[in-house]
Scaffold this active site. Structure first.
Site, PDB file in Angstrom:
ATOM      1  N   GLU A 126      73.881  58.638 -16.881  1.00 58.60           N
ATOM      2  CA  GLU A 126      72.936  57.546 -17.108  1.00 58.60           C
ATOM      3  C   GLU A 126      73.138  56.850 -18.449  1.00 58.60           C
ATOM      4  O   GLU A 126      73.148  55.631 -18.528  1.00 58.60           O
ATOM      5  CB  GLU A 126      71.500  58.093 -17.006  1.00 58.60           C
ATOM      6  CG  GLU A 126      70.439  57.063 -17.323  1.00 58.60           C
ATOM      7  CD  GLU A 126      69.025  57.619 -17.201  1.00 58.60           C
ATOM      8  OE1 GLU A 126      68.856  58.771 -16.762  1.00 58.60           O
ATOM      9  OE2 GLU A 126      68.077  56.877 -17.535  1.00 58.60           O
TER      10      GLU A 126
ATOM     11  N   GLU B   8      55.761  59.885 -16.806  1.00 55.76           N
ATOM     12  CA  GLU B   8      56.195  58.567 -16.350  1.00 55.76           C
ATOM     13  C   GLU B   8      55.431  58.127 -15.092  1.00 55.76           C
ATOM     14  O   GLU B   8      56.023  57.667 -14.123  1.00 55.76           O
ATOM     15  CB  GLU B   8      57.714  58.561 -16.108  1.00 55.76           C
ATOM     16  CG  GLU B   8      58.491  58.909 -17.371  1.00 55.76           C
ATOM     17  CD  GLU B   8      60.004  58.796 -17.234  1.00 55.76           C
ATOM     18  OE1 GLU B   8      60.525  59.001 -16.126  1.00 55.76           O
ATOM     19  OE2 GLU B   8      60.651  58.500 -18.259  1.00 55.76           O
TER      20      GLU B   8
ATOM     21  N   HIS C 147      68.816  56.233 -28.303  1.00 53.68           N
ATOM     22  CA  HIS C 147      67.997  55.463 -27.354  1.00 53.68           C
ATOM     23  C   HIS C 147      67.898  53.984 -27.706  1.00 53.68           C
ATOM     24  O   HIS C 147      66.816  53.389 -27.641  1.00 53.68           O
ATOM     25  CB  HIS C 147      66.598  56.074 -27.231  1.00 53.68           C
ATOM     26  CG  HIS C 147      66.067  56.003 -25.817  1.00 53.68           C
ATOM     27  ND1 HIS C 147      66.067  54.837 -25.080  1.00 53.68           N
ATOM     28  CD2 HIS C 147      65.522  56.942 -25.001  1.00 53.68           C
ATOM     29  CE1 HIS C 147      65.549  55.065 -23.884  1.00 53.68           C
ATOM     30  NE2 HIS C 147      65.236  56.347 -23.798  1.00 53.68           N
TER      31      HIS C 147
ATOM     32  N   ASN D  66      60.935  61.748  -8.797  1.00 51.75           N
ATOM     33  CA  ASN D  66      59.879  60.751  -8.570  1.00 51.75           C
ATOM     34  C   ASN D  66      59.705  60.723  -7.055  1.00 51.75           C
ATOM     35  O   ASN D  66      60.267  59.890  -6.359  1.00 51.75           O
ATOM     36  CB  ASN D  66      60.297  59.378  -9.088  1.00 51.75           C
ATOM     37  CG  ASN D  66      60.371  59.360 -10.609  1.00 51.75           C
ATOM     38  OD1 ASN D  66      59.646  60.088 -11.285  1.00 51.75           O
ATOM     39  ND2 ASN D  66      61.252  58.545 -11.152  1.00 51.75           N
TER      40      ASN D  66
ATOM     41  N   GLU E  12      67.931  56.908  -7.702  1.00 50.32           N
ATOM     42  CA  GLU E  12      67.553  56.639  -9.088  1.00 50.32           C
ATOM     43  C   GLU E  12      68.682  57.132  -9.986  1.00 50.32           C
ATOM     44  O   GLU E  12      69.109  58.280  -9.886  1.00 50.32           O
ATOM     45  CB  GLU E  12      66.238  57.363  -9.413  1.00 50.32           C
ATOM     46  CG  GLU E  12      65.814  57.155 -10.845  1.00 50.32           C
ATOM     47  CD  GLU E  12      64.298  57.057 -11.016  1.00 50.32           C
ATOM     48  OE1 GLU E  12      63.568  57.110 -10.012  1.00 50.32           O
ATOM     49  OE2 GLU E  12      63.856  56.900 -12.172  1.00 50.32           O
TER      50      GLU E  12
ATOM     51  N   ASP F 223      66.120  62.524 -23.903  1.00 48.85           N
ATOM     52  CA  ASP F 223      66.446  62.117 -22.548  1.00 48.85           C
ATOM     53  C   ASP F 223      67.941  61.906 -22.322  1.00 48.85           C
ATOM     54  O   ASP F 223      68.384  60.768 -22.192  1.00 48.85           O
ATOM     55  CB  ASP F 223      65.694  60.818 -22.214  1.00 48.85           C
ATOM     56  CG  ASP F 223      65.778  60.482 -20.742  1.00 48.85           C
ATOM     57  OD1 ASP F 223      66.255  61.332 -19.966  1.00 48.85           O
ATOM     58  OD2 ASP F 223      65.366  59.367 -20.355  1.00 48.85           O
TER      59      ASP F 223
HETATM   60  O1  GCW Z   1      66.192  59.811 -17.800  1.00 45.47           O
HETATM   61  C1  GCW Z   1      64.982  59.308 -17.344  1.00 45.47           C
HETATM   62  C2  GCW Z   1      65.368  58.325 -16.310  1.00 45.47           C
HETATM   63  C3  GCW Z   1      64.407  58.222 -15.170  1.00 45.47           C
HETATM   64  C4  GCW Z   1      64.153  59.631 -14.656  1.00 45.47           C
HETATM   65  C5  GCW Z   1      63.503  60.425 -15.761  1.00 45.47           C
HETATM   66  C6  GCW Z   1      63.249  61.873 -15.361  1.00 45.47           C
HETATM   67  C7  GCW Z   1      63.818  60.413 -12.418  1.00 45.47           C
HETATM   68  O2  GCW Z   1      65.562  57.073 -16.930  1.00 45.47           O
HETATM   69  O3  GCW Z   1      64.990  57.413 -14.206  1.00 45.47           O
HETATM   70  O4  GCW Z   1      63.364  59.643 -13.489  1.00 45.47           O
HETATM   71  O5  GCW Z   1      64.338  60.451 -16.880  1.00 45.47           O
HETATM   72  O6  GCW Z   1      64.096  62.696 -15.688  1.00 45.47           O
HETATM   73  O7  GCW Z   1      62.250  62.175 -14.748  1.00 45.47           O
END
Ligand code: GCW
Length: 674
Positions: free
Chosen positions: A387, A284, A521, A195, A136, A359
């Site tokens: 990311e 999530e 974002h 996850n 991921e 994030d």
């Molecule tokens: O940054 C976001 C990501 C997800 C990630 C989530 C998290 C692992 O887009 O992919 O999942 O955060 O940190 O849990």
């Protein structure tokens, strides 16, 4: 004869090309097999015997020293300089050995004693690796830990991977990984995605984790696992209820508690120094205590009790939104959920929070959860994998961003640092050669958060592109010529200072072309690489949609998080609470993060909002153009393969920066056009 010479030359070039594909990272030492090393036969001794260019080193175990600390003394013996490294154990010696090797790469001055100890006990990589081998937010190929097998194709023709626990592990590669981490002081690794698949805790995978733990142990690296909170409902635990799972994952249920205790016992029976669990719960879509109307503390404490007898810890993530406080401003939800639980966690629970409240954006104000939690241990989670910062296609050096964070959150408020890894099966580990610098910087800052971005970048540049131990290498020597170079003092003009400047400017450039004046974002859905400012999809949570964050209409733009809006500013300690709340004192780099302003609003520069945005987009693009210029100038000093590979990526970066500019200016401009 001629043929032989030609062949020899070809072989040499082939070797050189192969040697400089980035796989060696910052550890490009050439074996010299020269130094005499006395003391315990250990990894440190091996490294020094092979790579140290000095005459001799004494390794000394000193039980009075602190864990992981080392002391390097310079002594005279029979007219010769001798180094002595002391440490509590072999791991400390290993850290000392790498310090010595690092200094030699930087043209060691040689006469000063050095003592060093890590600022944090917990210096942990988080791999978001799935058991089927995918990662991921991985941008450097498949997982180095888990291999799947092909299980068909998607409709778009992409390979589908399925788990395959029978795949052998790549012992050599994992040793290289361990060595790289040890060389920068990283001492823990979470082997799978937050996850998490419940299967991670099945016997067959625990056995694999044991194999990894055995390889990593001599390098001082502990293994940890991410766990799925609902694991007891599908996976058997050894010695529990005849292998039957439990019908619930309610943390207050006696059977659930017993299942986790049995599972901990099963793991520790084969990995006695297992580190513990990392948990993403009720975020999530992940299961968690909230599913049973229990709190995060109920969930974390139940797990903490299970690993406590073995010395394990629980790293419980505060990255939660949508479950318990739906509809609330997303950046506020962590504090809303955790503030009242402060002090209710066991002492082996650590709350792990991302540096910013949203994030991993290229620039976020710090996460106010660090201000609101006082009695619970806390860790920061930084994201090494880029990311939202161009992934493995953009050159963005992240140390300045992390140092910025430490300017707001005192390092001493934390007990550890976690970094979401950017490592995969790509030959150069990280996709982009310069992304290796972020892995490096993470380790160095976890060891010493007071190191400057510049110091770290210098170390990394010298060891990654400078002379590789063998001073006869032309590229290396010329790389440094013109520099008055020692590790911490670089002056003059040379390729090194050009590259250093590029690295140090790269994060700000990225902020300029991706999120000027606090826009945030507005990334393309899910892939998070390019821009999608008009992104709206009624079928996904509103807080995944770019339009939720910029809220632009024909009059205004920005998210009002002041007392007249969501009041997120109230979560900050003073002076930041006031500072951010008041548009006159809020730093403009956070303007649209905290404030909603009319398009006619003028910034300190005298420019309107759209003009200011244009200014930043332009500056970001120009910066990337300049990075390309510097890289072209550095060409004669850099080996071919790495030069070409970085060059190709810089071109992508430029295209993408331009795309951000045109897409965003078109879109936002449309609101102000009559
Ligand atoms: O940054 C976001 C990501 C997800 C990630 C989530 C998290 C692992 O887009 O992919 O999942 O955060 O940190 O849990």
């Amino acid at each position: 004869m001629k043929k032989t010479v030609l062949l020899l030359m070809m072989m040499t070039f082939a070797w050189m090309a192969k040697a400089e594909d980035g796989h060696q990272l910052w550890l490009r030492y050439q074996p010299v097999n020269k130094a005499k090393v006395t003391g315990p036969e250990c990894m440190a001794a091996q490294e020094l015997k092979t790579y140290y260019q000095g005459e001799s080193v004494h390794l000394v175990i000193d039980p009075a020293m602190e864990e992981d600390a080392y002391r390097i003394k310079v002594k005279e013996e029979k007219g010769k300089k001798v180094k002595e490294i002391s440490a509590k154990n072999e791991i400390g010696l290993l850290y000392g050995a790498y310090e010595l090797l690092r200094r030699q790469g930087d043209r060691e001055t040689g006469s000063q004693d050095i003592t060093s100890k890590p600022f944090y006990k917990l210096r942990i990589l988080n791999h978001w690796d799935n058991l089927n081998g995918t990662i991921e937010r991985g941008y450097a190929g498949l997982s180095i830990f888990w291999k799947g097998k092909e299980g068909g194709k998607t409709r778009r023709g992409h390979t589908i991977f399925v788990e395959d626990p029978d795949q052998p592990i790549d012992t050599e590669l994992i040793k290289e990984y361990a060595r790289a981490n040890a060389s920068i002081g990283i001492n823990g690794t979470v082997l799978n995605n937050v996850n998490a698949s419940p299967k991670m805790l099945s016997a067959v995978y625990i056995n694999k984790v044991k194999q990894y733990a055995d390889i990593l142990r001599p390098y001082g690296i502990k293994v940890y696992l991410s766990v799925n909170f609902a694991s007891p409902m599908t996976i058997p635990a050894k010695g529990f209820n005849g292998g039957k799972p439990v019908k619930t994952a309610d943390p207050l249920n006696a059977q659930v508690k017993a299942w986790w205790k049995a599972k901990a016992k099963e793991i520790y029976a084969v990995i006695p120094d297992f580190g513990g669990f990392l948990v993403k719960a009720n975020s999530e879509g992940q299961p968690g205590p909230f599913d049973y109307k229990r709190t995060h503390a109920d969930g974390a404490n139940m797990l903490a009790d299970a690993v406590k007898p073995f010395g394990g810890i629980i790293m419980w993530r505060s990255f939660v939104y949508g479950a318990a406080h739906p509809g609330e401003d997303r950046v506020k939800q962590a504090v809303s959920e955790f503030k009242d639980l402060d002090g209710k966690f066991r002492d082996n629970v650590i709350l792990q929070s991302k540096n910013g409240p949203l994030d991993f954006q290229p620039r976020e104000p710090y996460a106010p959860i660090f201000d609101n939690i006082h009695q619970t241990k806390q860790m920061a989670e930084l994201q090494i994998t880029q990311e939202y910062l161009g992934q493995s296609r953009h050159l963005v050096y992240l140390a300045p961003m992390w140092r910025e964070f430490f300017g707001f959150v005192e390092p001493s408020r934390l007990v550890g640092i976690a970094g979401v890894a950017n490592i995969g099966l790509d030959r150069n580990w990280c996709g982009h050669h310069f992304s290796q610098a972020n892995w490096y910087a993470f380790g160095r800052l976890a060891w010493d958060p007071t190191l400057t971005s510049e110091q770290i970048a210098q170390e990394w540049l010298v060891s990654t592109f400078g002379p590789a131990g063998d001073s006869s290498r032309l590229t290396g020597d010329r790389f440094l010529s013109g520099c008055n170079a020692s590790a911490n003092n670089l002056t003059g003009t040379c390729p090194l200072s050009g590259l250093l400047s590029v690295m140090l400017r790269s994060r700000e450039a990225c902020v300029d072309y991706m999120m000027p004046i606090g826009l945030h974002h507005i990334f393309a859905f899910d892939e998070h690489y390019g821009p999608e400012p008009d992104g709206y999809n009624p079928h996904v949570p509103y807080e995944w949609c770019p339009v939720y964050y910029h809220q632009a209409n024909k009059d205004s733009i920005g998210f009002d998080r002041t007392h007249t809006g969501s009041n997120a500013t109230a979560q900050y300690r003073e002076p930041y609470c006031q500072l951010y709340d008041d548009i006159n004192t809020c730093p403009e780099r956070y303007l649209l993060w905290f404030h909603r302003v009319p398009w006619t609003y003028r910034l300190k520069s005298g420019r309107t909002v759209l003009e200011e945005m244009t200014f930043h987009y332009d500056r970001g693009v120009k910066e990337v153009e300049d990075f390309i210029r510097v890289w072209n100038e550095a060409k004669p000093f850099i080996d071919d393969q790495r030069w070409q590979e970085v060059d190709a990526r810089l071109q992508h970066q430029l295209d993408n920066a331009k795309e951000w500019r045109s897409t965003c200016l078109n879109y936002f401009g449309s609101f102000t056009r009559p």
